[in-house]
Design a protein around this motif. Structure first.
Motif, short mmCIF file in Angstrom:
data_model
loop_
_atom_site.label_atom_id
_atom_site.label_comp_id
_atom_site.label_asym_id
_atom_site.label_seq_id
_atom_site.Cartn_x
_atom_site.Cartn_y
_atom_site.Cartn_z
N LEU B 62 -24.19 7.82 5.89
CA LEU B 62 -22.79 8.24 6.01
C LEU B 62 -21.85 7.07 5.78
N SER B 63 -22.15 5.94 6.42
CA SER B 63 -21.22 4.82 6.30
C SER B 63 -21.28 4.18 4.91
N ASP B 64 -22.47 4.19 4.29
CA ASP B 64 -22.61 3.56 2.97
C ASP B 64 -22.50 4.54 1.81
N ALA B 65 -22.04 5.76 2.12
CA ALA B 65 -22.01 6.80 1.09
C ALA B 65 -21.38 6.34 -0.23
N PRO B 66 -20.23 5.65 -0.18
CA PRO B 66 -19.62 5.22 -1.45
C PRO B 66 -20.53 4.27 -2.23
N VAL B 67 -21.18 3.35 -1.53
CA VAL B 67 -22.09 2.41 -2.19
C VAL B 67 -23.26 3.16 -2.84
N LEU B 68 -23.84 4.08 -2.05
CA LEU B 68 -24.98 4.85 -2.56
C LEU B 68 -24.60 5.67 -3.79
N LEU B 69 -23.42 6.29 -3.69
CA LEU B 69 -22.98 7.12 -4.81
C LEU B 69 -22.81 6.30 -6.08
N SER B 70 -22.18 5.14 -5.95
CA SER B 70 -21.95 4.34 -7.15
C SER B 70 -23.27 3.75 -7.65
N ALA B 71 -24.22 3.53 -6.73
CA ALA B 71 -25.53 3.04 -7.15
C ALA B 71 -26.31 4.13 -7.87
N ALA B 72 -26.09 5.38 -7.44
CA ALA B 72 -26.83 6.49 -8.04
C ALA B 72 -26.38 6.74 -9.47
N ARG B 73 -25.14 6.36 -9.78
CA ARG B 73 -24.60 6.72 -11.10
C ARG B 73 -25.39 6.10 -12.26
N PRO B 74 -25.56 4.76 -12.31
CA PRO B 74 -26.32 4.21 -13.45
C PRO B 74 -27.77 4.71 -13.47
N THR B 75 -28.34 4.89 -12.27
CA THR B 75 -29.72 5.37 -12.21
C THR B 75 -29.84 6.79 -12.76
N ILE B 208 -36.34 3.88 -11.35
CA ILE B 208 -36.20 3.14 -10.09
C ILE B 208 -37.08 1.89 -10.10
N VAL B 209 -38.35 2.06 -10.51
CA VAL B 209 -39.26 0.91 -10.47
C VAL B 209 -38.82 -0.17 -11.46
N SER B 210 -38.34 0.25 -12.66
CA SER B 210 -37.91 -0.84 -13.56
C SER B 210 -36.64 -1.50 -13.06
N GLU B 211 -35.88 -0.80 -12.25
CA GLU B 211 -34.70 -1.46 -11.66
C GLU B 211 -35.09 -2.50 -10.61
N ASN B 218 -25.62 -2.72 -9.69
CA ASN B 218 -25.62 -1.92 -8.47
C ASN B 218 -26.46 -0.65 -8.57
N ALA B 219 -27.50 -0.62 -9.41
CA ALA B 219 -28.31 0.60 -9.53
C ALA B 219 -29.14 0.81 -8.26
N LEU B 220 -29.63 2.04 -8.07
CA LEU B 220 -30.37 2.38 -6.85
C LEU B 220 -31.60 1.50 -6.66
N GLY B 221 -32.35 1.29 -7.72
CA GLY B 221 -33.56 0.49 -7.62
C GLY B 221 -33.25 -0.94 -7.24
N VAL B 222 -32.15 -1.47 -7.78
CA VAL B 222 -31.72 -2.82 -7.44
C VAL B 222 -31.35 -2.89 -5.97
N VAL B 240 -33.58 4.91 -0.61
CA VAL B 240 -34.76 5.70 -0.99
C VAL B 240 -34.44 7.19 -0.85
N PHE B 241 -33.70 7.49 0.23
CA PHE B 241 -33.30 8.89 0.43
C PHE B 241 -32.44 9.37 -0.75
N ALA B 242 -31.50 8.55 -1.17
CA ALA B 242 -30.64 8.92 -2.30
C ALA B 242 -31.47 9.13 -3.56
N ALA B 243 -32.47 8.26 -3.77
CA ALA B 243 -33.33 8.39 -4.95
C ALA B 243 -34.13 9.70 -4.90
#
Ligand SMILES: Nc1ncnc2c1ncn2[C@@H]1O[C@H](COP(=O)(O)OP(=O)(O)OP(=O)(O)O)[C@@H](O)[C@H]1O
Ligand SMILES: [Mg+2]
Lengths: 271, 270
Positions: B62-75, B208-211, B218-222, B240-243
């Motif tokens: 919940l608190s990191d939602a913006p970070v997770l969302l922006s990380a999910a985008r390139p992934t 994810i693994v290549s990241e 800021n990708a999810l894997g990174v 991991v949950f976001a992935a």
């Protein structure tokens, strides 16, 4: 080359001379057809009758250029069977309906027209006419698997008729139908045949059906597949449900039955 | 006359609920497992760096939602590009392979064998080729991961033609192209989607693994790799949950496209 058929037609639609077919299988050779000569006049309705495995389907496939005979020649309307197939003279309905699941009923009937390059609007109109004929108009947008086996077989018949073929080859097309639909389609088949002048070769296991439809019944014998007898059916057309009740019809039926039993007995005696 | 026509009804087929119905028990099981996890952590006094409680992870999500969302985008972008490219390449390759009927079985066996290799292990090599911070290297590895199962499925589908269909098309003197368009390709669609479902899952793993080995900042894997390196495991778990959600969404998307593209299949599975 003249034959003893009752037909008044002059030209030969299908000419088979010395046709043999041997299948090589892992368990040895199977002689499906052995030295078959047969002339079918233009516009005839010929039924092939005989015990299971006597080569009826194989003979039909040889005529349709789907099986190459081991020996002998096939001529259709004066050309080779291969040429007749190339120029799309055949309409075929097989023992299995063989519809395509990825097409609706209507689009299945349209398929031969599409292959032929017929335009969309005309294709659809012709398909709808054919579906009307086999009484499946209300199922036009269904998938084949949503229909019963008999209904699927009727779609396959509509598909075979859609191209308005010169030669119609049908392998037990009415076998899976109930009596009512069967007789309806027998009448429709006769009507179409008489209206179009198509030559029909029709495989069936039903003696009454063969007699009702045909200008000639060809009885085949098994192992190896041969023509045992050819029986002209001299009942006048149009044939109706009343025809089935006449003495002439029943006499013809009896005659065919005797010939068929003559074929069956030697083989069962040999076992 | 129509009064005499026999009354026939089409088989009624259940529609729509097929996709969601099996999810209900799965969701229930998921909730049970989460509760068990929470209890183990609290009752057992497990240290947060070993295994954070689901509640703690949820708080971070919940608190990191913006970070997770922006990380999910390139992934997500890399995954979707790979699925699209892999499908197109896979289908093209399958059509070419299936054209050579004699060789097709051999080639198919080779491709299936290649599919046993962990394609994702190539990630560092692809990073070296395409640059580790570019999205291209991720898309390349994932595309390869998608292509292989799509080729295996589609080629098998293209080679499996019912004898009656083949014979019918022959009887109307259909060309090879017409056989391909009207029989082989539509007939291969179910097998294509079987391959694609496997491929879509592999694509998420591959990206994810290549990241892990470096990616767009800021990708999810990174994010997973970096937070784990800093022992911020609650953040790692959140990523991991976001992935996982990304993988689930992709799987659902493939299922929806399959329903649209292969309507006759759902008509039989009901
Ligand atoms: N492709 C094939 N390969 C090997 N043997 C075959 C093949 N097709 C037919 N046969 C054999 O040829 C013989 C004739 O078969 P065919 O299918 O023509 O018989 P049929 O008269 O149509 O029988 P039914 O009434 O049961 O349909 C059978 O013994 C069959 O086993
Ligand atoms: Mg047969």
């Amino acid at each position: 080359m003249s034959t003893s058929t009752a037909s008044t037609s002059t030209s030969t639609a299908i000419h088979l001379a010395g046709i043999s077919k041997t299948f090589s299988t892992s368990s040895g050779d199977v002689v499906a057809l052995d030295d078959i000569d047969l002339d079918i006049p233009q516009g005839a309705f010929v039924s092939l009758l005989g015990p299971s495995g006597c080569g009826k389907s194989t003979l039909l496939r040889v005529i349709g250029d789907l099986v190459t005979p081991t020996a002998g020649t096939v001529q259709v309307a004066g050309t080779s069977a291969a040429e007749a197939r190339r120029t799309r003279q055949y309409g075929m309905a097989f023992q299995a309906p063989g519809l395509m699941d990825w097409r609706t009923v209507r689009r299945n009937v349209e398929l031969p027209l599409q292959v032929q390059g017929v335009g969309r609007a005309e294709r659809r109109q012709r398909a709808d006419e054919m579906l009307e004929l086999v009484k499946l108009t209300q199922f036009a947008d269904h998938r084949p698997r949503q229909l019963s086996g008999g209904m699927q077989q009727r779609v396959a018949i509509a598909r075979a008729l859609a191209m308005q073929p010169r030669v119609l080859l049908m392998d037990e097309p009415l076998g899976a139908l109930d009596e009512m639909n069967r007789e309806h389609l027998q009448r429709e088949l006769l009507r179409i045949w008489r209206a179009t002048g198509t030559t029909v070769v029709f495989v069936t296991h039903s003696i009454p059906e063969a007699v009702f439809l045909s200008t000639e019944v060809v009885v085949m014998s098994p192992r190896p597949g041969r023509i045992a007898s050819r029986i002209p059916v001299d009942l006048p057309y149009p044939r109706t449900d009343e025809t089935r009740l006449t003495d002439e019809f029943q006499a013809a039926e009896r005659h065919v039955r005797e010939r068929l039993h003559a074929v069956l007995e030697p083989s069962t005696a040999g076992l | 006359m129509s009064a005499l026509a026999p009354v026939e009804r089409p088989v009624r087929l259940p529609r729509g609920r097929g996709l969601l119905a099996p999810l209900a028990p799965a969701a229930l099981l998921g909730v049970v497992l989460l509760v068990a996890w929470q209890l183990v952590v609290i009752v057992g006094g497990v240290q947060a760096y070993l295994l954070p409680a689901p509640s703690a992870i949820a708080r971070v999500i919940l608190s990191d939602a913006p970070v997770l969302l922006s990380a999910a985008r390139p992934t997500a972008t890399a995954v979707v590009l790979a699925v699209l490219a892999g499908t197109v390449l896979g289908v093209l390759a399958s059509v070419i392979i299936a054209m050579f009927e004699g060789l097709a079985r051999v080639v198919l066996a080779l491709v299936a064998l290649a599919g046993c290799a962990p394609i994702v292990a190539l990630a560092p090599i692809f990073n070296a080729w395409f640059g580790s911070t570019s999205i291209a290297s991720k898309v390349a590895v994932a595309t390869l991961s998608v292509t292989i199962p799509v080729v295996v499925g589609t080629t098998r589908g293209l080679l499996t033609v019912s004898e009656t269909h083949r014979e019918y098309m022959q009887s109307v003197s259909a060309s090879r192209l017409q056989l391909l368009l009207h029989v082989r390709l539509p007939g291969a669609l179910p097998a294509l989607f079987d391959g694609l479902r496997v491929g879509a899952t592999l694509a998420v793993i591959a990206v994810i693994v290549s990241e892990y080995f470096g990616g767009t900042s800021n990708a999810l894997g990174v994010l997973i790799a970096n937070t784990a390196a800093m022992s911020r495991f609650d953040q790692t778990w959140a990523a991991v949950f976001a992935a996982s959600l990304l993988g689930l969404a992709l799987y659902g998307l493939v299922a929806v496209v399959e329903r649209l593209a292969v309507p006759w299949r759902s008509a039989t599975l009901g």
